[in-house]
Design a protein around this motif. Structure first.
Motif, short mmCIF file in Angstrom:
data_model
loop_
_atom_site.label_atom_id
_atom_site.label_comp_id
_atom_site.label_asym_id
_atom_site.label_seq_id
_atom_site.Cartn_x
_atom_site.Cartn_y
_atom_site.Cartn_z
N UNK A 133 0.83 -1.21 0.00
CA UNK A 133 0.00 0.00 0.00
C UNK A 133 0.87 1.26 0.00
N UNK A 134 1.92 1.26 0.80
CA UNK A 134 2.83 2.41 0.83
C UNK A 134 3.49 2.65 -0.52
N UNK A 135 3.91 1.58 -1.17
CA UNK A 135 4.50 1.70 -2.50
C UNK A 135 3.51 2.22 -3.51
N UNK A 136 2.27 1.75 -3.45
CA UNK A 136 1.24 2.22 -4.38
C UNK A 136 0.95 3.70 -4.15
N UNK A 137 0.81 4.11 -2.90
CA UNK A 137 0.57 5.53 -2.61
C UNK A 137 1.75 6.39 -3.05
N UNK A 138 2.95 5.89 -2.85
CA UNK A 138 4.14 6.63 -3.26
C UNK A 138 4.15 6.82 -4.78
N UNK A 139 3.83 5.75 -5.52
CA UNK A 139 3.79 5.86 -6.99
C UNK A 139 2.72 6.84 -7.45
N UNK A 140 1.53 6.77 -6.85
CA UNK A 140 0.44 7.67 -7.23
C UNK A 140 0.82 9.11 -6.92
N UNK A 155 3.84 10.36 -6.59
CA UNK A 155 4.95 10.75 -7.47
C UNK A 155 4.43 11.08 -8.86
N UNK A 156 3.52 10.24 -9.36
CA UNK A 156 2.95 10.48 -10.68
C UNK A 156 2.16 11.78 -10.70
N UNK A 157 1.41 12.04 -9.64
CA UNK A 157 0.64 13.28 -9.54
C UNK A 157 1.53 14.51 -9.52
#
Length: 130
Positions: free
Chosen positions: A99-106, A108-110
Motif C-alpha cells: 500500500x505504501x509503495x502504491x501511494x508513493x507511486x500515485x 509521485x505520478x501526480x
C-alpha cells in the motif's frame, strides 16, 4: 510529509502489528460464516472432523499450492501461538509495504503531472490559450 503524519502512520502500524501478532491468537476457533454454511448437514467425530452426512465440506481438500503462510501460520514453526502471530505480523508488513509503495507511486505520478502542467503554462505566451 509532516511530522504529525509520520506519527499517525507509525502509530497505526504499531497498533496493527500488535493486533496481528498477539490478539489474532485469541480469535475464535469456531468456523466463520462461510465454513459454517459449508458444514451444514455434516456429521462429526469427537475431534470435529467431518465423517459423513450430506454437505459441501465433504469435498474439502488440502491446499493445492500451499505456501509459507497457508492456514494462518508459518510452515515449519511448530509453536502454534508463535506461528500465527508471526504470520499476522508478516501479513501486516507486506500489506503496509504494498500500500505504501502504491501511494508513493500515485503521489509521485501526480507531482510529475503537476510539474508538466506548470512547465507547459510557463511556455505558453501570455494572452494566448495553449
Amino acid at each position: 510529509m509532516k511530522k504529525r503524519s509520520w506519527g499517525f502512520l507509525v502509530g497505526g502500524l504499531l497498533v496493527a502489528l500488535l493486533l496481528a501478532g498477539v490478539v489474532s491468537n485469541f480469535a475464535s476457533a469456531h468456523p466463520d460464516g462461510l465454513d459454517s454454511s459449508l458444514r451444514e448437514g455434516c456429521t462429526f467425530d469427537a475431534e470435529d472432523n467431518v465423517t459423513g452426512g450430506s454437505c459441501p465440506a465433504l469435498q474439502e481438500k488440502e491446499h493445492e499450492i500451499g505456501g509459507p503462510l497457508a492456514d494462518y501460520g508459518i510452515a515449519g514453526i511448530d509453536n502454534e501461538f508463535l506461528s500465527t502471530g508471526l504470520s499476522g505480523v508478516l501479513g501486516v508488513l507486506l500489506t503496509f509495504a504494498v500500500a505504501g509503495g502504491a501511494f508513493w507511486l500515485v503521489r509521485r505520478r501526480g507531482s510529475h503531472a503537476a510539474n508538466r502542467a506548470d512547465a507547459t503554462a510557463e511556455q505558453t505566451p501570455a494572452g494566448r490559450a495553449g
